[in-house]
Design a protein around this motif. Structure first.
Motif, PDB file in Angstrom:
ATOM      1  N   ASP A 361       0.837  -1.206   0.000  1.00  0.00           N
ATOM      2  CA  ASP A 361       0.000   0.000   0.000  1.00  0.00           C
ATOM      3  C   ASP A 361       0.872   1.257   0.000  1.00  0.00           C
ATOM      4  OD1 ASP A 361      -2.192  -1.629   0.064  1.00  0.00           O
ATOM      5  OD2 ASP A 361      -2.631  -1.331   2.199  1.00  0.00           O
ATOM      6  N   VAL A 362       1.991   1.195   0.732  1.00  0.00           N
ATOM      7  CA  VAL A 362       2.926   2.322   0.760  1.00  0.00           C
ATOM      8  C   VAL A 362       3.458   2.584  -0.647  1.00  0.00           C
ATOM      9  CG1 VAL A 362       5.202   3.108   1.588  1.00  0.00           C
ATOM     10  CG2 VAL A 362       3.601   2.007   3.174  1.00  0.00           C
ATOM     11  N   ILE A 363       3.850   1.511  -1.340  1.00  0.00           N
ATOM     12  CA  ILE A 363       4.424   1.662  -2.684  1.00  0.00           C
ATOM     13  C   ILE A 363       3.374   2.187  -3.665  1.00  0.00           C
ATOM     14  CG2 ILE A 363       5.628   0.470  -4.576  1.00  0.00           C
ATOM     15  CD1 ILE A 363       7.195   0.840  -1.847  1.00  0.00           C
ATOM     16  N   SER A 364       2.116   1.724  -3.533  1.00  0.00           N
ATOM     17  CA  SER A 364       1.039   2.229  -4.396  1.00  0.00           C
ATOM     18  C   SER A 364       0.821   3.720  -4.164  1.00  0.00           C
ATOM     19  CB  SER A 364      -0.275   1.487  -4.118  1.00  0.00           C
ATOM     20  OG  SER A 364      -0.119   0.124  -4.448  1.00  0.00           O
ATOM     21  N   THR A 365       0.874   4.139  -2.899  1.00  0.00           N
ATOM     22  CA  THR A 365       0.688   5.562  -2.558  1.00  0.00           C
ATOM     23  C   THR A 365       1.829   6.393  -3.123  1.00  0.00           C
ATOM     24  OG1 THR A 365      -0.484   4.941  -0.535  1.00  0.00           O
ATOM     25  CG2 THR A 365       0.417   7.175  -0.624  1.00  0.00           C
ATOM     26  N   ILE A 366       3.053   5.888  -2.979  1.00  0.00           N
ATOM     27  CA  ILE A 366       4.220   6.614  -3.503  1.00  0.00           C
ATOM     28  C   ILE A 366       4.091   6.750  -5.025  1.00  0.00           C
ATOM     29  CG2 ILE A 366       6.722   6.451  -3.897  1.00  0.00           C
ATOM     30  CD1 ILE A 366       6.886   5.249  -1.010  1.00  0.00           C
ATOM     31  N   LYS A 367       3.647   5.683  -5.685  1.00  0.00           N
ATOM     32  CA  LYS A 367       3.486   5.749  -7.142  1.00  0.00           C
ATOM     33  C   LYS A 367       2.518   6.874  -7.525  1.00  0.00           C
ATOM     34  CE  LYS A 367       1.914   3.419 -11.269  1.00  0.00           C
ATOM     35  NZ  LYS A 367       1.247   2.275 -11.877  1.00  0.00           N
ATOM     36  N   GLU A 368       1.408   6.971  -6.776  1.00  0.00           N
ATOM     37  CA  GLU A 368       0.382   7.952  -7.132  1.00  0.00           C
ATOM     38  C   GLU A 368       0.831   9.393  -6.881  1.00  0.00           C
ATOM     39  OE1 GLU A 368      -4.284   9.094  -6.274  1.00  0.00           O
ATOM     40  OE2 GLU A 368      -3.486   7.241  -5.422  1.00  0.00           O
ATOM     41  N   TYR A 369       1.602   9.616  -5.807  1.00  0.00           N
ATOM     42  CA  TYR A 369       1.909  10.997  -5.409  1.00  0.00           C
ATOM     43  C   TYR A 369       3.352  11.430  -5.675  1.00  0.00           C
ATOM     44  CZ  TYR A 369      -2.669  11.336  -3.303  1.00  0.00           C
ATOM     45  OH  TYR A 369      -4.032  11.387  -3.131  1.00  0.00           O
ATOM     46  N   ALA A 370       4.208  10.516  -6.145  1.00  0.00           N
ATOM     47  CA  ALA A 370       5.641  10.822  -6.286  1.00  0.00           C
ATOM     48  C   ALA A 370       5.905  12.083  -7.094  1.00  0.00           C
ATOM     49  CB  ALA A 370       6.366   9.632  -6.913  1.00  0.00           C
TER      50      ALA A 370
END
Length: 763
Positions: A361-370
């Motif tokens: 979930d952390v990696i998905s969030t980083i992908k969306e907001y990076a």
């Protein structure tokens, strides 16, 4: 008026009529609240149907964005109960928590989603005059208790006290100004008359005096006179002629003055209060630096324990913390990974009571907001405490979720002699972690690498190493971080798949500057605790600066900072350390400095170091700045003239602030300095100081200047009112306004300080 312009909008009408929405805090806390938009078109009011008189309000200006559907952890947790078309999240500026809401119908949800978005857009596109009008309108609404749209003299006096102005009966200007504004002589003011009254009251003598110095007839500044002001006072030199015409076109409210090629006092004041008249050079707000140099030549905005919203012993881990950091332009985030009980790695602060979140979930969030705030590369600093099996799962998630965003190969297939640039790495995510071997080695595919965390603690490369069965009494103690190095250390093995994802940021043990100069590769980087970095900076400043021209290094806060406090990042920037990681969740001086440094260059999270800190043979040391070959100290002189509409600190009725201004310099040791004005009794509305503060700056390229306004208290610590921090190199000389920010780093319009800045060479 913003309210009047937008009131005819259908969505805004729904908001003004009011709606019952569910406020959701967790899966079990979902309560109905009545929400409505007030008549000012800016304030959202809500209350429980049963809570008597108690209610809450917030301004649309505090809302950064509206997210539709299940786009928060809280709303995701109730996704089965409420469909996505009923749900939305209001995201606030700064560190204020989200407001998760559920409407009773999809149509009502859409009305609120679109309505709030329109109001945010309206607030963002207001010019200075509209913004001030709105501010006055808001106050009028608060004070007009019987809602008859009028205010008598007594109500006006009460309102002024609310607005932070102490006006006693003897204040001669008050009755006179009231009578001037009360054109109908009815003994009360309607809103338009009150605005006129407010303007009479806020006419600024100090601005009028400057205007008079350059105006031939005392009524207006002709084009040539304005040019003269820009050249002499604002130190604009050759560009002043063209700029004068642009300012008249942009800020002069009178059409007849515009036709005449002139600027009235109103236009002059609007220019001085605008972004162009602020202390921050407008051209430095844009992306103005060379982004084609090696990564090691930049300071990089970096976060520590990014997953935490609060402290690192009991705080909540949250995906929101990653979103907030990335939206603030952070380019290096930390992910602490541990084995999850169901085979899925989790992220939290090991051996503490912080909550856990799922790695994928952390990696998905980083992908969306990076890349929402900046296109330049994001570094994932991996603190790896997982078994080889779960490391392999991490590698799969990283590859599958991030896809092409994740950099997994060398850019040109060649062994690098220097790091690639932010420009070359645009849109890419880099993994910082341990790696088996280097690019120069030809390794057996089946080989694994045993890395002892003991070595990393000595080096400061692991904040919380893997520990087998720590004693319970230590685990529950606040001093746990202190005991870590004394505990039994396990050997951790690396997963080949995870190792292969590390390209330009291989974590290695630091063996000293001599060893690094002879053997280190540009893609190897070490981490240092704040105390070790500070010691090295003092003992071997020049070597540290040289080391940081070739390689990246990461600094992190001491494990003893269990309250998630921060160290002063300036000490690390002075020797060129790029990744100076701070607890973004903790407001205060240290984050003000970080925000100040990275406010330039389009807030992209990368700031180019000055040339004397990029030269591998540099002899610069922060301890002796005068030994630098192009040493040119400067004198900074700041006349603190006045303050405007400073907010109240204490909301108790009758309390008025006693403001003072302090200017603080952060830089090399010789540049650290503070000077402050005296305090003004009982006036936060328009205090006048007219005091000059002087500083000598030995290394201007590294200095940050922080303006702090406080409410003086002789019995206890002064209360914080507002601050603004910026790099010395971004300061505009001349008559300037400093637009103050809250403790959280968010704007608090129209609060400002008016100064005259002079920068000269030492003769």
């Amino acid at each position: 008026w913003a309210a009047i312009c937008i009131q005819d909008d259908l969505d805004v009408k729904v908001m003004m009529a009011g709606s019952t929405l569910r406020k959701v805090k967790s899966r079990s806390w979902k309560k109905q609240r009545h929400f409505r938009l007030l008549e000012d078109g800016m304030t959202i009011w809500y209350k429980s149907r049963w809570a008597g008189k108690g209610h809450s309000t917030f301004s649309v200006t505090e809302v950064e964005a509206v997210r539709e559907g299940h786009q928060s952890e809280v709303l995701l947790s109730i996704a089965e109960e409420f469909s996505a078309d009923l749900c939305f999240t209001l995201v606030f500026h700064g560190r204020q928590g989200n407001l998760d809401l559920v409407a009773e119908s999809p149509e009502e949800a859409q009305a609120w989603i679109q309505g709030v978005r329109k109001l945010i857009h309206r607030a963002q596109t207001m010019d200075e005059k509209e913004r001030l009008d709105q501010w006055v309108w808001d106050w009028f609404q608060k004070a007009d208790k019987n809602k008859d749209g009028k205010m008598n003299f007594k109500e006006v006096r009460k309102l002024l006290k609310m607005m932070n102005v102490e006006m006693n009966e003897e204040h001669t200007a008050l009755p006179f100004s009231f009578q001037m504004a009360d054109k109908s002589q009815s003994g009360s003011l309607e809103i338009e008359q009150f605005v006129h009254f407010y303007k009479i009251l806020t006419q600024r003598d100090e601005v009028w005096k400057v205007f008079q110095d350059y105006s031939g007839d005392g009524e207006k500044l002709m084009l040539e006179e304005l040019e003269n002001f820009l050249r002499v006072e604002q130190q604009e030199g050759e560009q002043s002629a063209q700029h004068a015409q642009e300012l008249i076109d942009s800020y002069e409210p009178s059409e007849s003055a515009k036709k005449e090629g002139a600027m009235s006092l109103d236009g002059f004041q609007m220019y001085l209060c605008s972004q162009q008249g602020s202390i921050f050079k407008p051209e430095h707000r844009d992306l103005y630096q060379d982004m084609s140099q090696p990564l090691s030549h930049y300071f990089i905005s970096s976060s520590h324990n990014t997953y935490l919203l609060e402290n690192q012993l009991r705080g909540q881990s949250s995906l929101e913390a990653y979103i907030q950091a990335l939206k603030r332009g952070c380019r290096c985030v930390e992910v602490d990974c541990w084995d999850g009980s169901d085979g899925e790695p989790v992220v939290y602060h090991g051996h503490t009571l912080t909550s856990k979140i799922v790695f994928k979930d952390v990696i998905s969030t980083i992908k969306e907001y990076a890349f929402k705030a900046s296109d330049f590369p994001v570094i994932l600093s991996l603190e790896n405490h997982c078994s080889v099996e779960q490391q392999t799962i991490m590698a799969e998630h990283l590859s599958q979720i991030l896809g092409d965003m994740l950099l997994t190969t060398l850019l040109d297939g060649q062994v690098p002699q220097q790091l690639p640039s932010p420009q070359e790495l645009k849109g890419k995510i880099l993994l910082k972690a341990k790696k088996i071997g280097g690019f120069e080695d030809c390794l057996d595919e089946t080989m694994t690498d045993e890395v002892s965390d003991e070595e990393d603690i000595a080096n400061g490369d692991a904040e919380s190493p893997t520990v087998e069965n720590p004693p319970a009494e230590i685990c529950s103690s606040n001093d746990f971080a202190f005991y870590l190095p004394l505990l039994q250390i396990s050997k951790s093995k690396l997963s080949r798949q995870l190792s292969d994802l590390v390209v330009y940021c291989k974590s290695v043990h630091f063996h000293g500057f001599d060893h690094a100069r002879l053997h280190a590769k540009c893609y190897e980087m070490s981490s240092f605790s704040e105390s070790k970095a500070k010691r090295l900076a003092k003992e071997a400043g020049t070597e540290f600066v040289q080391y940081n021209t070739r390689q990246l290094c990461r600094i992190y806060p001491s494990g003893l900072r269990t309250d998630s406090s921060n160290y002063n990042p300036q000490d690390m920037w002075n020797v060129g350390c790029q990744i100076v990681a701070l607890n973004f969740q903790t407001a205060g001086l240290e984050m003000d400095l970080n925000d100040g440094l990275f406010r330039q260059n389009h807030c992209c999270g990368y700031v180019l170091k000055h040339d004397f800190m990029r030269d591998g043979n540099t002899q610069f040391t922060p301890e002796k700045p005068e030994e630098r070959k192009d040493y040119r100290p400067l004198r900074l002189s700041i006349q603190v003239i006045s303050g405007q509409q400073l907010p109240k600190v204490n909301q108790k009725e009758g309390s008025i602030v006693d403001p003072l201004v302090r200017v603080e310099i952060y830089g090399v040791p010789q540049d650290q300095a503070k000077e402050e004005t005296s305090h003004i009794n009982n006036n936060g509305f328009n205090p006048v100081w007219n005091e000059t503060l002087n500083f000598i700056i030995h290394t201007p390229e590294l200095a940050l200047v922080r303006f702090v306004v406080e409410d003086y208290d002789k019995a206890s610590r002064n209360d914080f009112i507002g601050q603004f921090t910026l790099p010395f190199t971004c300061i505009q000389a001349g008559y300037r306004h400093i637009h103050l920010l809250s403790k959280d780093g968010t704007a608090i319009p129209p609060a400002s300080i008016f100064v005259n800045v002079s920068i000269t060479e030492l003769t």
